[in-house]
Each structure stands twice: as C-alpha cells, then as structure tokens.
Design a protein around this motif. Structure first.
Motif, PDB file in Angstrom:
ATOM      1  N   ARG A  22      36.483  22.220   4.926  1.00  0.00           N
ATOM      2  CA  ARG A  22      37.256  20.977   4.920  1.00  0.00           C
ATOM      3  C   ARG A  22      37.509  20.587   6.366  1.00  0.00           C
ATOM      4  NH1 ARG A  22      39.227  19.903  -0.197  1.00  0.00           N
ATOM      5  NH2 ARG A  22      41.171  18.891   0.449  1.00  0.00           N
ATOM      6  N   TYR A  23      37.263  19.337   6.696  1.00  0.00           N
ATOM      7  CA  TYR A  23      37.232  18.914   8.093  1.00  0.00           C
ATOM      8  C   TYR A  23      37.989  17.599   8.270  1.00  0.00           C
ATOM      9  CZ  TYR A  23      33.461  16.171   5.990  1.00  0.00           C
ATOM     10  OH  TYR A  23      32.728  15.347   5.160  1.00  0.00           O
ATOM     11  N   PRO A  24      38.470  17.333   9.481  1.00  0.00           N
ATOM     12  CA  PRO A  24      39.202  16.085   9.735  1.00  0.00           C
ATOM     13  C   PRO A  24      38.292  14.858   9.633  1.00  0.00           C
ATOM     14  CG  PRO A  24      39.668  17.728  11.431  1.00  0.00           C
ATOM     15  CD  PRO A  24      38.496  18.219  10.652  1.00  0.00           C
ATOM     16  N   ALA A  61      34.891   8.985   7.726  1.00  0.00           N
ATOM     17  CA  ALA A  61      33.810   9.664   8.450  1.00  0.00           C
ATOM     18  C   ALA A  61      34.385  10.853   9.214  1.00  0.00           C
ATOM     19  CB  ALA A  61      33.146   8.688   9.409  1.00  0.00           C
ATOM     20  N   PRO A  62      33.542  11.848   9.529  1.00  0.00           N
ATOM     21  CA  PRO A  62      34.042  12.975  10.340  1.00  0.00           C
ATOM     22  C   PRO A  62      34.672  12.473  11.631  1.00  0.00           C
ATOM     23  CG  PRO A  62      31.874  13.477   9.450  1.00  0.00           C
ATOM     24  CD  PRO A  62      32.129  12.034   9.126  1.00  0.00           C
ATOM     25  N   ALA A  63      35.870  12.944  11.916  1.00  0.00           N
ATOM     26  CA  ALA A  63      36.597  12.509  13.105  1.00  0.00           C
ATOM     27  C   ALA A  63      35.949  13.082  14.350  1.00  0.00           C
ATOM     28  CB  ALA A  63      38.053  12.941  13.015  1.00  0.00           C
ATOM     29  N   ALA A  64      36.172  12.385  15.466  1.00  0.00           N
ATOM     30  CA  ALA A  64      35.651  12.869  16.740  1.00  0.00           C
ATOM     31  C   ALA A  64      36.342  14.176  17.104  1.00  0.00           C
ATOM     32  CB  ALA A  64      35.870  11.814  17.822  1.00  0.00           C
ATOM     33  N   GLY A  65      35.572  15.175  17.415  1.00  0.00           N
ATOM     34  CA  GLY A  65      36.114  16.500  17.736  1.00  0.00           C
ATOM     35  C   GLY A  65      35.833  16.841  19.185  1.00  0.00           C
ATOM     36  N   PRO A  66      35.565  18.088  19.456  1.00  0.00           N
ATOM     37  CA  PRO A  66      35.474  19.183  18.484  1.00  0.00           C
ATOM     38  C   PRO A  66      36.843  19.740  18.121  1.00  0.00           C
ATOM     39  CG  PRO A  66      35.013  20.013  20.675  1.00  0.00           C
ATOM     40  CD  PRO A  66      35.219  18.525  20.829  1.00  0.00           C
ATOM     41  N   PHE A  67      36.851  20.513  16.986  1.00  0.00           N
ATOM     42  CA  PHE A  67      38.086  21.092  16.467  1.00  0.00           C
ATOM     43  C   PHE A  67      37.942  22.605  16.329  1.00  0.00           C
ATOM     44  CE2 PHE A  67      37.687  16.835  14.543  1.00  0.00           C
ATOM     45  CZ  PHE A  67      38.844  16.232  15.023  1.00  0.00           C
ATOM     46  N   PRO A  68      39.021  23.350  16.560  1.00  0.00           N
ATOM     47  CA  PRO A  68      38.990  24.789  16.257  1.00  0.00           C
ATOM     48  C   PRO A  68      39.013  25.021  14.749  1.00  0.00           C
ATOM     49  CG  PRO A  68      41.163  24.164  17.025  1.00  0.00           C
ATOM     50  CD  PRO A  68      40.303  22.935  17.146  1.00  0.00           C
ATOM     51  N   ILE A  69      38.811  26.254  14.362  1.00  0.00           N
ATOM     52  CA  ILE A  69      38.639  26.612  12.951  1.00  0.00           C
ATOM     53  C   ILE A  69      39.743  27.566  12.515  1.00  0.00           C
ATOM     54  CG2 ILE A  69      37.083  27.766  11.304  1.00  0.00           C
ATOM     55  CD1 ILE A  69      34.852  27.101  13.492  1.00  0.00           C
ATOM     56  N   VAL A  70      40.306  27.318  11.337  1.00  0.00           N
ATOM     57  CA  VAL A  70      41.152  28.318  10.678  1.00  0.00           C
ATOM     58  C   VAL A  70      40.392  28.787   9.436  1.00  0.00           C
ATOM     59  CG1 VAL A  70      43.361  27.552  11.570  1.00  0.00           C
ATOM     60  CG2 VAL A  70      42.470  26.470   9.513  1.00  0.00           C
ATOM     61  N   LEU A  71      40.245  30.093   9.293  1.00  0.00           N
ATOM     62  CA  LEU A  71      39.356  30.652   8.274  1.00  0.00           C
ATOM     63  C   LEU A  71      40.092  31.684   7.435  1.00  0.00           C
ATOM     64  CD1 LEU A  71      35.650  31.667   8.752  1.00  0.00           C
ATOM     65  CD2 LEU A  71      37.212  33.277   7.653  1.00  0.00           C
ATOM     66  N   THR A  72      39.889  31.586   6.128  1.00  0.00           N
ATOM     67  CA  THR A  72      40.454  32.530   5.172  1.00  0.00           C
ATOM     68  C   THR A  72      39.336  33.120   4.332  1.00  0.00           C
ATOM     69  OG1 THR A  72      42.526  31.304   5.002  1.00  0.00           O
ATOM     70  CG2 THR A  72      42.020  32.808   3.214  1.00  0.00           C
TER      71      THR A  72
END
Length: 678
Positions: free
Chosen positions: A70-72, A78-89
């Motif tokens: 799931r992404y911003p 549309a996919p937001a301009a990033g980049p973004f860090p990741i939180v993972l479970t």
C-alpha cells in the motif's frame, strides 16, 4: 511529559510501618501525549492510499510468499511523488484477515456504525492495527508492506511456530522490499505478538548496514517456551485454549479463501499446504499431544532455544538497529519483553545480555520500552491509560527512517512504565534503579515484614489442590487467555472486570492458601520490576507445586491482583547464567532451565529451597494500602501440571518455613516516591 528520574543508587527502600504523616508527593499521570517528544505532533494525513494485492515473492526452495503493498497517492489517485521509506510487517494471521477487519472498521461499515457502536468499531480498529494494517503511516508518507509468512494467509509452504526457515525467508523479503519502486530502500519493521517476534528474529539474522533501520515490536516476549508455554513446570492451558481452535487451526484454512478466491488453482495449492502443516511432527496439534504425553516438546531443548529471541538480541545490538519495545502489565509475555529490553541495553554496552542492568549503568535512547496496564492484543488501551500508540510509532519511524530529529531518542530514561491508575514511572535501567530491592519475610499471624524471623520453629501449611479459586474470572486466566476478556469488555466501554481479581484466595476448609501482608504504606510507594519468592518448604510427597500471587490491599480490604508466578518443584534448578540476582545474592529473577535433564527430585520430609519467578509489576501503592502475597499450589484452569505427575502430587502437604534457619521471603524492588526523588 512529567518524569520520575533519579541519578544515584538509593541505599534503602521505604519503611513499611506507619511512622510519619502521609506524604503528598504525587507522580505524573499518563495523558494523550505520554510517550511523545516535547513539541512534536504527528501532523495531518497528506496522501491517499493505493494498493497492489498478492505480489508474489518466490523463496529459495520455490515456495511462494504473497504480500500486499500500500503506497501514498496524490489527489487524483496516482502514486505520489516520493521516494518514501517502508514500514513492513510479516504476519502469521493472514494479511487478508487484516484487510477484512479494515473493511469492518476504518472503511465500509466502520464509518456508518461509528456513532451507533463506537466501542465496537474502536475494537475492530485495534484488531486491524494489531494484524498489521498500516494506512496511518501510508497517509503520512510511508509505503506499507504486509507479508504472509510461510504456511499462513495466502502464502504457500508449511508453518510451525517460529521455525528458523522464516528467518531465511525474511532475508529475501527484506532484499525485495528495499528495491520497491518509489522507495528510499530504508525499512522499519513493526508488529504485535508473533508479528513482533518475527521482526526481532529477522533483525537478528541480518548483516550489518542492512536496509532495516528501526524496529517497533509490541508484546514480543523473550523466550517462547518460558514465556508462553512452560511456566516453570506448569503448562499454560489458557493460552493454548485462546489460540488452538481459531488462530492456529481454522484461520490458516480460511485466510487463503479471503485472499485467493479469484484464483482457484492457487487457492487449492495453498489450502492443501496449510492443511499438511497440521500433521507435521512439529505442527501445533502433534506438538501439544507430544507435550501432554511427556514428550520432548514438554521441556526446553535446542528446538525451543532456536526459537528464543534471547539468542538474537546481541546481533540486533551489534547491528545498531534502534528498537522500541512495548509491553503490558497484563500481557502473558509480561516477564519476557522487559528481559529483551535489558538484554538489548546490556549487549549494546558490551555487557552480557543475560543479566539485569546494573543500577549505575548508563543507557541508550536507541533502545526503549513502554509498558502499561494493557492486555496482549490491545497495547495502549485501558480506561486510565489510553495513549496514542500510532503517534509514538510514527515519531520513532520518522526519527530513524526520515532523519527527523524530533527528540524521541534523546532521553536518559528509556524505560517508561504506567501503572493501573495512570501513574508514570521512568528509569534509565531495568530493574529500576529507583526501586532497590529489599527482603520481606513471611512471619507468624500472616505478617510480611522487613525483619528476618528469629524463631527456631514455625511454618504454615499449603495443601495441594489442582485448582485456584475454581473460577476463570481472575487475573491469571484473563492475562493468559491472550486478553480476550479485555477485548470483549472494551466493546462495552469498560475494562475486564476479572483482570484485577486475585487467582488464589484463601478459602478456609476448601483451599489452604496462606496470605502474608505488610503494614500499611505511609507514602506513595513504587513497586518496579521483577520479584523473587524464595520459599523453604517441606513436602510429604515426591512432587510439589507452588503458585505465588501478589496483591494490593486497599484500606477497605479490596484486593487488586498485581502479578503471579508458578513453579513445579522438580523444575527448581537454576540456570545461573540467566538468573537475575540482587546485590546480596538473593534471587530476583529466577530462570529455570526447563530441560528434562535439569529436573530434580523432591525428597519428602526434607527442607528444600524453591525460587519462584514472580513476573514483574509496575505499581504505585497509595498511603494506607498494603502489599499481600498469597501462596497456593495448583492453578487450573489457567495452568495444569504434567499429567504424569498428578499421582505424586495428590495428597501433597507443604509446610512453608518461616524460621531463623529457613526464612522464606520475597525479594522486592520497592521504594517510596519521596526517596526516589532524592
């Protein structure tokens, strides 16, 4: 946030006899900002949420794991301009189960029923969060990834509890996630219970400078066998009852249907894989029967040691991965999570991971722990201590994944404890340097005093009974039943009414459970950390069993359960490397090996020393209140003993000694609030 901080080791604890007027010293109270850096706020939602379902991740042996990403998104989706860090479970309960709860809480029916059934919807949100739902973070600029581990959810393969293969899979998962489009390649791991355990094991096998830059495990414990299953010779039946039917047996078969119903060929393959899991030698049901029949799973062994978080904390510290632990006073892992905190702090400072933190030790804000009066599946939720766990987690990840120097790590007191009444206690160490240990001796007439007995004779009798008070409405069952009572009670807008009931009342003529009580406290007095119960007892049978509970007794006689501990007599050997001792050598935190080879016979008629590990408590006794300890034997229906031992246990009578030569006592971390502020 107000704090309780002390810079020096205190020489003695608070007096227990009434001698001075009650103190007016008070501790800070928990509030919505408890745990957050000064002046920091989580900020508004800035993004929408897009999703990729069932992204396939082939493992080295060909087994396919599946993940949801799931992404911003921007205003047009549309996919937001990033980049973004990741939180993972990484979840063992099915990412699509979390998705279903999301639809019943945050989306779908949730908003429609929020006004009509606010408590019910709030609980649905809490369960959704516990299962790994991460849109709170996506809307604030993170990519959220939730992966079904091998043999669970929509992933193929076979599952068994914390199998080492999961760690090998995790290495591939981390490498894949770090290369996701529009990501910074930096990852924070988070999760509750098994999900938190999984992230710690993942971090414990990664190479230095891996993409994983921060951890946020909630209720993870320290040693699966010791924390969950084998309480020093007692089998935790309440925990098994809460897990075996639905989460472990039915959910693995339902989850593939939720996730793969559009792909029947894949659904069939995964469904069969999960079905096979139940019949493997290390599957859950075969393992339960193995333990009940006195097989190897009933004892600690290399099998269980390979599944112990305790054995990976040194690598996490060596890799310098900042870790924020969350524990619960009423969590069934209440002893293990603080041990993991102490282990990380010790290992980071170059000390042995096994011991308590020295009272004079400095500590690092890179490794923190927040503990409160919470049950297993609802960290942060209780009438007096509802806090914003999302915001604390966001502040932690913002600090380490976005380099937002918001101050959350800039603390000299990385242990944050909140008691049942919302009192906030903070310390640099665990055990708390502010609450040095003292001995409270069992005395005649039910007294619990700082003075060692001088009598040459004296004892109190415990008659073995396989049950406690004969009820499932007590703190021991509530805690070990995975907090299900609290979950149901919260739907009605109240706290679990059973959670404060002591499990071992003294019922003359039915249960001989002697009770010992201190004099009333003269000022607010902090109990902070593990408790050791050293009992000298004579048994008339070749087996024995002890269950020790600690209560707060109010001036009107109302008893509030604080904590408890169990020990089967033949499990009394100590693992000296892992056992915590006070400065005078008394046992503060017993660690019994639990191996078949370590068992010791109980010799009838012989005075024998038993060191009962009483799980830690964080509590403030108010003036006029008293500390009480009750000594019982059996603890069914929460715990049972090894079935083969009952013939030797029945008819058992234990004389608890309270003499000069065999003085039974508690080793208790206890100090008045006024003393902690000197």
């Amino acid at each position: 946030m107000g704090v309780l901080v002390i810079a020096v080791v205190l020489p003695m604890a608070a007096p227990l006899a009434i001698a001075d007027p009650p103190s007016t010293v008070d501790l800070p109270k928990a509030n919505p900002r408890t745990g957050l850096p000064e002046g920091w706020n989580p900020g508004p939602e800035r993004y929408g949420v897009g999703e990729q379902k069932n992204v396939e991740l082939p493992m080295a042996d060909g087994v396919v794991l599946r993940a949801d990403v799931r992404y911003p998104t921007d205003a047009v989706g549309a996919p937001a301009a990033g980049p973004f860090p990741i939180v993972l479970t990484q979840t063992s309960y099915g990412k699509d189960s979390a998705g279903l709860m999301r639809l019943l809480s945050y989306e779908g029916l949730g908003p429609l029923l929020q006004n009509a059934l606010p408590s019910v919807i709030d609980v649905a949100k809490q369960v959704s969060d516990a299962a790994g739902y991460g849109d709170y973070f996506v809307k604030r600029g993170y990519i959220s990834v939730i992966v079904d581990i091998r043999g669970t959810g929509s992933s193929g393969g076979q599952w068994s509890i914390l199998q080492p293969q999961e760690r090998e899979d995790s290495k591939r998962v981390i490498h894949w996630a770090a290369e996701l489009p529009n990501s910074t390649g930096e990852i924070g791991l988070w999760g509750l219970s098994y999900l938190g355990m999984s992230e710690l094991f993942t971090a414990g096998v990664l190479e230095p400078d891996s993409p994983v830059k921060a951890l946020f495990p909630l209720m993870p414990g320290n040693h699966a066998f010791q924390d969950l299953l084998g309480h020093d010779g007692f089998y935790n039946i309440a925990f098994l009852a809460s897990m075996l039917q639905f989460p472990i047996t039915l959910l693995p078969q339902l989850a593939p249907i939720l996730g793969l119903y559009r792909e029947p060929d894949k659904l069939t393959s995964v469904f069969v894989d999960h079905l096979i899991s139940h019949f493997r030698p290390d599957g859950t049901w075969p393992s339960v029967f193995n333990a009940l029949l006195d097989g190897d799973k009933a004892y600690n062994s290399p099998y269980w040691e390979s599944r112990a978080i305790d054995n990976v904390v040194e690598q996490i510290a060596a890799n310098d991965i900042p870790t924020y632990l969350v524990g619960g006073q009423y969590d069934l892992l209440q002893d293990g999570t603080p041990r993991t905190f102490a282990g990380l702090q010790n290992a980071y400072a170059g000390r042995s991971r096994h011991g308590p933190m020295p009272a004079t030790a400095p500590s690092s804000g890179r490794f923190q722990m927040l503990v409160g009066p919470w049950f297993h599946v609802q960290p942060g939720v209780q009438r007096n201590t509802d806090i914003d766990m999302h915001a604390i987690q966001l502040a932690w990840f913002d600090r380490w994944l976005k380099d937002d120097r918001n101050g959350i790590d800039e603390t000299k007191t990385p242990l944050h404890a909140i008691d049942l009444n919302g009192n906030v206690i903070e310390s640099a160490t665990y055990p708390l340097r502010e609450t040095p240990t003292q001995h409270l001796y069992l005395e005649s007439d039910g007294r619990l005093t700082p003075d060692r007995p001088a009598a040459q004779t004296g004892s109190d009798r415990v008659t073995f009974s396989p049950v406690n008070g004969g009820t499932i409405c007590n703190s021991s069952f509530s805690r070990n039943f995975s907090g299900v009572y609290e979950l149901l009670a919260t739907m009605a807008g109240v706290d679990d009414p059973c959670g404060q009931f002591p499990a071992h009342p003294d019922i003359p003529g039915l249960l001989d459970n002697p009770q010992y009580t201190t004099a009333p406290f003269t000022e607010p007095t902090v109990l902070g950390g593990p408790i050791g119960a050293t009992l000298f007892a004579v048994s008339n049978t070749p087996a024995s069993a002890f269950s020790v509970t600690v209560q707060d007794i109010a001036p009107d006689g109302t008893a509030t359960a604080l904590t408890d501990g169990q020990l089967a007599g033949n499990f009394r050997a100590l693992d000296e490397e892992r056992t915590w001792r006070a400065e005078d050598g008394s046992v503060l935190g017993a660690f019994h090996p639990g191996t078949r080879e370590s068992l010791l016979p109980v010799v009838p008629g012989q005075v024998t020393e038993y060191n009962v590990k009483v799980r830690p408590a964080f509590h403030v006794f108010q003036p006029g209140h008293r500390l009480q300890v009750t000594i019982g034997s059996g603890d069914a229906p929460t715990h049972i003993l090894n079935p083969k031992d009952y013939p030797a246990l029945l008819g058992g009578v234990y004389d608890i000694q309270r003499t000069e030569g065999a003085a039974s006592f508690l080793t208790v971390p206890l100090a008045g609030v006024s003393q902690t502020r000197r």
